[in-house]
Design a protein around this motif. Structure first.
Motif, PDB file in Angstrom:
ATOM      1  N   GLU A   1       0.770  -1.100  -0.147  1.00  0.00           N
ATOM      2  CA  GLU A   1      -0.013  -0.114   0.046  1.00  0.00           C
ATOM      3  C   GLU A   1       0.905   1.349  -0.090  1.00  0.00           C
ATOM      4  OE1 GLU A   1      -4.025   1.532   2.248  1.00  0.00           O
ATOM      5  OE2 GLU A   1      -2.397   0.859   3.581  1.00  0.00           O
ATOM      6  N   GLU A   2       1.769   1.281   0.678  1.00  0.00           N
ATOM      7  CA  GLU A   2       2.877   2.284   0.742  1.00  0.00           C
ATOM      8  C   GLU A   2       3.515   2.573  -0.540  1.00  0.00           C
ATOM      9  OE1 GLU A   2       5.578   1.646   3.681  1.00  0.00           O
ATOM     10  OE2 GLU A   2       4.043   1.528   5.331  1.00  0.00           O
ATOM     11  N   ILE A   3       3.805   1.562  -1.141  1.00  0.00           N
ATOM     12  CA  ILE A   3       4.636   1.889  -2.319  1.00  0.00           C
ATOM     13  C   ILE A   3       3.398   2.356  -3.737  1.00  0.00           C
ATOM     14  CG2 ILE A   3       5.870   0.676  -4.215  1.00  0.00           C
ATOM     15  CD1 ILE A   3       7.437   1.255  -1.681  1.00  0.00           C
ATOM     16  N   SER A   4       2.398   1.570  -3.378  1.00  0.00           N
ATOM     17  CA  SER A   4       1.174   1.961  -4.221  1.00  0.00           C
ATOM     18  C   SER A   4       1.067   3.687  -4.227  1.00  0.00           C
ATOM     19  CB  SER A   4      -0.221   1.420  -4.058  1.00  0.00           C
ATOM     20  OG  SER A   4       0.199  -0.075  -4.416  1.00  0.00           O
ATOM     21  N   GLU A   5       0.991   4.220  -2.962  1.00  0.00           N
ATOM     22  CA  GLU A   5       0.519   5.506  -2.841  1.00  0.00           C
ATOM     23  C   GLU A   5       1.840   6.305  -3.298  1.00  0.00           C
ATOM     24  OE1 GLU A   5      -0.290   6.020   1.300  1.00  0.00           O
ATOM     25  OE2 GLU A   5      -2.297   4.931   1.162  1.00  0.00           O
ATOM     26  N   MET A   6       3.063   6.026  -3.026  1.00  0.00           N
ATOM     27  CA  MET A   6       4.269   6.776  -3.268  1.00  0.00           C
ATOM     28  C   MET A   6       4.320   6.915  -4.807  1.00  0.00           C
ATOM     29  SD  MET A   6       8.125   5.407  -2.878  1.00  0.00           S
ATOM     30  CE  MET A   6       8.196   5.300  -1.124  1.00  0.00           C
ATOM     31  N   THR A   7       3.906   5.792  -5.517  1.00  0.00           N
ATOM     32  CA  THR A   7       4.117   5.555  -7.270  1.00  0.00           C
ATOM     33  C   THR A   7       2.663   6.052  -7.966  1.00  0.00           C
ATOM     34  OG1 THR A   7       3.446   3.168  -7.316  1.00  0.00           O
ATOM     35  CG2 THR A   7       5.661   4.116  -7.018  1.00  0.00           C
ATOM     36  N   ASN A   8       1.786   6.428  -7.090  1.00  0.00           N
ATOM     37  CA  ASN A   8       0.503   6.891  -7.806  1.00  0.00           C
ATOM     38  C   ASN A   8      -0.222   5.714  -8.581  1.00  0.00           C
ATOM     39  OD1 ASN A   8       0.338   9.696  -7.049  1.00  0.00           O
ATOM     40  ND2 ASN A   8       1.947  10.031  -8.646  1.00  0.00           N
ATOM     41  N   GLY A   9      -0.120   4.542  -7.936  1.00  0.00           N
ATOM     42  CA  GLY A   9      -0.808   3.338  -8.405  1.00  0.00           C
ATOM     43  C   GLY A   9       0.023   2.619  -9.508  1.00  0.00           C
ATOM     44  N   ALA A  10       1.246   3.074  -9.806  1.00  0.00           N
ATOM     45  CA  ALA A  10       1.934   2.245 -10.607  1.00  0.00           C
ATOM     46  C   ALA A  10       2.313   0.725 -10.177  1.00  0.00           C
ATOM     47  CB  ALA A  10       3.232   2.768 -10.858  1.00  0.00           C
ATOM     48  N   LEU A  11       2.296   0.502  -8.829  1.00  0.00           N
ATOM     49  CA  LEU A  11       2.160  -0.783  -8.234  1.00  0.00           C
ATOM     50  C   LEU A  11       0.715  -0.653  -7.781  1.00  0.00           C
ATOM     51  CD1 LEU A  11       3.719  -3.323  -7.061  1.00  0.00           C
ATOM     52  CD2 LEU A  11       3.306  -2.299  -5.066  1.00  0.00           C
ATOM     53  N   ASP A  12      -0.076  -1.834  -8.058  1.00  0.00           N
ATOM     54  CA  ASP A  12      -1.349  -2.157  -7.609  1.00  0.00           C
ATOM     55  C   ASP A  12      -1.321  -3.738  -7.652  1.00  0.00           C
ATOM     56  OD1 ASP A  12      -4.180  -2.572  -7.287  1.00  0.00           O
ATOM     57  OD2 ASP A  12      -4.443  -0.443  -8.300  1.00  0.00           O
ATOM     58  N   ILE A  13      -1.648  -3.956  -6.196  1.00  0.00           N
ATOM     59  CA  ILE A  13      -1.675  -5.561  -6.079  1.00  0.00           C
ATOM     60  C   ILE A  13      -3.019  -6.382  -6.336  1.00  0.00           C
ATOM     61  CG2 ILE A  13       0.230  -5.694  -4.393  1.00  0.00           C
ATOM     62  CD1 ILE A  13      -2.051  -5.946  -2.299  1.00  0.00           C
ATOM     63  N   SER A  14      -3.966  -5.366  -6.590  1.00  0.00           N
ATOM     64  CA  SER A  14      -5.161  -5.910  -7.086  1.00  0.00           C
ATOM     65  C   SER A  14      -5.519  -6.299  -8.684  1.00  0.00           C
ATOM     66  CB  SER A  14      -6.207  -4.973  -6.911  1.00  0.00           C
ATOM     67  OG  SER A  14      -6.225  -3.690  -7.391  1.00  0.00           O
TER      68      SER A  14
END
Length: 226
Positions: free
Chosen positions: A22-35
């Motif tokens: 979640e932290e990396i998703s927020e940092m990257t504006n969703g470039a990482l999204d585990i869903s």
């Protein structure tokens, strides 16, 4: 993933992995999204039966991809019905961290752990010199582009040159998907290597930075440091 929208209690490890993602998703504006799991499955990367999903299938699945809809409260996790998560971008980095911590607790002061694309080191080599970690050449993966000299650090690489398939149209499709499009990213990068003290973050960032492309990746690095 199969709880149909009901709350599920998970282990402390799983909750920690979810928080890190979640932290990396927020940092990257969703470039990482585990869903992104339903799309990963639609491309056949979960089974090895590769296929190019049609535009209608991708359009139908994209609304299920939204990490902000994952409700994490301590060890309680709730996903919207139909959403499924894929921890492939973070679990290996977390696992390496846990193993390294266990070794340190056992008194180990010099070790190298190779989890395949994820290298974790404890201290230096026994003679006091740094570990030498080779980085594959993404244009010729059987050769090395360079090597890094590190101690007590993690080196994690993501790219499009190991897990991919060639479609009927002759194009290469890698296993990393852009959560915004549901397709392999149209990026100017072939590979991204992250050096860090945090395996979970490095694993997640190597994937996210690859999706973002070089300009956004460099901008994020300059902004965040480290």
């Amino acid at each position: 993933n199969h709880a149909a929208g009901q709350c599920v209690q998970v282990s402390e490890d799983t909750a920690a992995i979810l928080r890190g993602a979640e932290e990396i998703s927020e940092m990257t504006n969703g470039a990482l999204d585990i869903s992104v799991y339903p799309l990963v499955a639609a491309w056949g990367f979960t089974t090895g039966s590769y296929q190019i999903p049609d535009a209608e299938t991708i359009a139908e699945l994209l609304p299920l991809v939204d990490y902000t809809q994952i409700d994490l409260d301590g060890q309680n996790v709730t996903l919207p019905d139909g959403m499924q998560i894929d921890l492939g971008a973070v679990a290996k980095g977390y696992t390496g961290d846990v193993i390294a911590d266990l070794l340190r607790e056992g008194g180990v002061t010099s070790a190298l752990l190779n989890l395949g694309g994820n290298v974790h080191t404890i201290g230096t080599k026994q003679d006091g010199t740094p570990w030498k970690i080779a980085i594959a050449n993404p244009f010729a993966p059987e050769t090395n582009l360079l090597h890094l000299e590190i101690a007590d650090a993690v080196v994690i690489t993501s790219g499009n040159y190991e897990r991919y398939f060639i479609g009927e149209d002759g194009n290469r499709y890698c296993h990393i998907l852009d959560p915004a499009t549901g397709r392999p990213p149209e990026t100017d990068l072939r590979g991204v290597t992250v050096v860090s003290s945090d395996g979970t973050a490095a694993d997640a960032l190597s994937t996210a930075l690859y999706v973002m492309g070089s300009q956004k990746a460099l901008a994020l690095w300059r902004e965040q440091g480290g």
